[in-house]
Scaffold this active site. Structure first.
Site, mmCIF file in Angstrom:
data_model
loop_
_atom_site.group_PDB
_atom_site.id
_atom_site.type_symbol
_atom_site.label_atom_id
_atom_site.label_comp_id
_atom_site.label_asym_id
_atom_site.label_seq_id
_atom_site.Cartn_x
_atom_site.Cartn_y
_atom_site.Cartn_z
ATOM 1 C CB THR A 14 -0.940 0.035 1.225
ATOM 2 O OG1 THR A 14 -1.761 1.209 1.137
ATOM 3 C CG2 THR A 14 -0.198 0.073 2.540
ATOM 4 C CG ASN A 16 -4.083 5.002 2.663
ATOM 5 O OD1 ASN A 16 -3.796 5.283 3.813
ATOM 6 N ND2 ASN A 16 -5.266 5.257 2.126
ATOM 7 N N GLY A 18 -2.300 5.677 6.218
ATOM 8 C CA GLY A 18 -3.308 5.297 7.209
ATOM 9 C C GLY A 18 -3.523 3.794 7.230
ATOM 10 C CG ASP A 75 -9.200 -1.914 -3.751
ATOM 11 O OD1 ASP A 75 -8.319 -1.075 -4.026
ATOM 12 O OD2 ASP A 75 -10.374 -1.794 -4.130
ATOM 13 C CG PHE A 161 -6.912 6.383 7.102
ATOM 14 C CD1 PHE A 161 -6.879 5.390 8.058
ATOM 15 C CD2 PHE A 161 -7.225 6.026 5.787
ATOM 16 C CE1 PHE A 161 -7.151 4.064 7.731
ATOM 17 C CE2 PHE A 161 -7.491 4.692 5.452
ATOM 18 C CZ PHE A 161 -7.461 3.713 6.431
ATOM 19 N N GLY A 162 -8.892 9.011 5.957
ATOM 20 C CA GLY A 162 -9.936 8.874 4.943
ATOM 21 C C GLY A 162 -11.296 9.357 5.439
ATOM 22 C CE1 TYR A 163 -15.018 9.725 1.358
ATOM 23 C CE2 TYR A 163 -13.464 7.897 1.147
ATOM 24 C CZ TYR A 163 -14.166 8.947 0.589
ATOM 25 O OH TYR A 163 -14.018 9.232 -0.754
ATOM 26 N NE ARG A 197 -7.410 -1.593 5.909
ATOM 27 C CZ ARG A 197 -8.123 -0.448 5.951
ATOM 28 N NH1 ARG A 197 -8.323 0.175 7.092
ATOM 29 N NH2 ARG A 197 -8.607 0.062 4.842
HETATM 30 P P1 ITT Z 1 -3.381 1.794 -1.859
HETATM 31 O O1 ITT Z 1 -4.132 1.400 -3.111
HETATM 32 O O2 ITT Z 1 -1.974 2.170 -2.114
HETATM 33 O O3 ITT Z 1 -3.532 0.770 -0.762
HETATM 34 P P2 ITT Z 1 -5.455 3.815 -1.702
HETATM 35 O O4 ITT Z 1 -5.717 4.924 -0.741
HETATM 36 O O5 ITT Z 1 -5.435 4.158 -3.152
HETATM 37 O O6 ITT Z 1 -4.074 3.137 -1.266
HETATM 38 P P3 ITT Z 1 -7.807 2.225 -2.111
HETATM 39 O O7 ITT Z 1 -7.715 2.280 -3.595
HETATM 40 O O8 ITT Z 1 -8.188 0.906 -1.494
HETATM 41 O O9 ITT Z 1 -6.455 2.648 -1.432
HETATM 42 O O10 ITT Z 1 -8.818 3.352 -1.647
HETATM 43 C C1 ITT Z 1 -9.614 3.206 -0.535
HETATM 44 C C2 ITT Z 1 -9.985 4.549 0.025
HETATM 45 O O11 ITT Z 1 -11.108 4.359 0.902
HETATM 46 C C3 ITT Z 1 -8.852 5.083 0.866
HETATM 47 O O12 ITT Z 1 -8.113 6.066 0.189
HETATM 48 C C4 ITT Z 1 -9.538 5.625 2.104
HETATM 49 O O13 ITT Z 1 -9.666 6.986 2.067
HETATM 50 C C5 ITT Z 1 -10.900 4.984 2.135
HETATM 51 N N1 ITT Z 1 -10.856 4.028 3.223
HETATM 52 C C6 ITT Z 1 -10.552 2.708 3.178
HETATM 53 N N2 ITT Z 1 -10.494 2.182 4.391
HETATM 54 C C7 ITT Z 1 -10.781 3.185 5.258
HETATM 55 C C8 ITT Z 1 -10.853 3.267 6.641
HETATM 56 O O14 ITT Z 1 -10.579 2.235 7.433
HETATM 57 N N3 ITT Z 1 -11.163 4.444 7.165
HETATM 58 C C9 ITT Z 1 -11.408 5.514 6.400
HETATM 59 N N4 ITT Z 1 -11.333 5.538 5.085
HETATM 60 C C10 ITT Z 1 -11.017 4.365 4.498
#
Ligand code: ITT
Length: 210
Positions: A14, A16, A18, A75, A161-163, A197
């Protein structure tokens, strides 16, 4: 199908940060030496799949083949019922090239408000995590985890992180943004897996990590 047991080094495929800390947490008890795709300067493969599982396999296989080591990829994404499951596999793309999740969360909120989705029942959502372990010879172990909840506004908490800050998991009073990482994982003895996860990871343990 029986998979080879994992030991020694594994690549966490990954970019990412987070996700990376969460995946490291989850792998730690199994005594594996985890190295990230970023640390190894691995390129990010194009995610051309149409499902979470397909994209997880693309990422894990690319890393396993590039390094000769087993690799694990996640993913994942947020699916909103009132938006027909969107952003789903496009959850990262909704944040744009600068990965602005404040903007992505606001966009979801605006779409929900435009639909008049104000009650908890109209704001149902779920996170999915597809976890794939790939071996350099092409073998795959694939699992999926899900957590249901509802979306709150304004976002609450700055952990995660993220949402995370707008997602209130079922049965909880705090959003993922207000939970510590340990609480978000919710692994024993705290629980039986809370986040998508952690739930996927528990399924993976049965297959390849015992
Ligand atoms: P990698 O492909 O390098 O792993 P990415 O961020 O592009 O990183 P994804 O394509 O799987 O990964 O995108 C999933 C998105 O959904 C990610 O960027 C997060 O913002 C969000 N997401 C996934 N799991 C999350 C979580 O546990 N909490 C908050 N947001 C999440």
């Amino acid at each position: 199908m029986a998979h080879p047991a994992l030991h020694g080094r594994i690549v966490i495929a990954t970019h990412n940060s987070g996700k990376l800390v969460e995946m490291r947490d989850l792998l730690t008890p199994f005594g594996l030496e985890a190295v990230s795709a970023g640390e190894l300067n691995l390129p990010e493969p194009e995610e051309t799949g149409l499902t979470f599982m397909e994209n997880a396999a693309i990422k894990a296989l690319a890393a396993a083949k590039a390094t000769g080591l087993p690799a694990i990829a996640d993913d994942s994404g947020l699916c909103v019922a009132a938006l027909g499951g969107e952003p789903g596999i496009y959850s990262a793309r909704w944040a744009g090239p600068d990965k602005d999740f404040t903007r992505a969360m606001r966009q979801i909120e605006e779409l929900l408000q435009a639909k008049g989705a104000l009650s908890p029942a109209q704001r149902q959502a779920w996170f999915i995590s597809a976890l794939t372990v790939a071996w350099p010879d092409g073998q795959l172990a694939e699992v999926e985890g899900r957590v249901d909840g509802q979306l709150v506004w304004p976002p609450r908490g700055n952990m995660g992180f993220g949402y995370d800050a707008m997602f209130l998991p079922e049965g909880e009073t705090r959003t993922f943004g207000e939970l510590t990482r340990e609480e978000k994982h919710g692994l024993p003895p705290l629980g039986r897996g809370l986040s998508h996860r952690a739930r996927a990871f528990i399924a993976l343990v049965d297959q390849v990590l015992q």
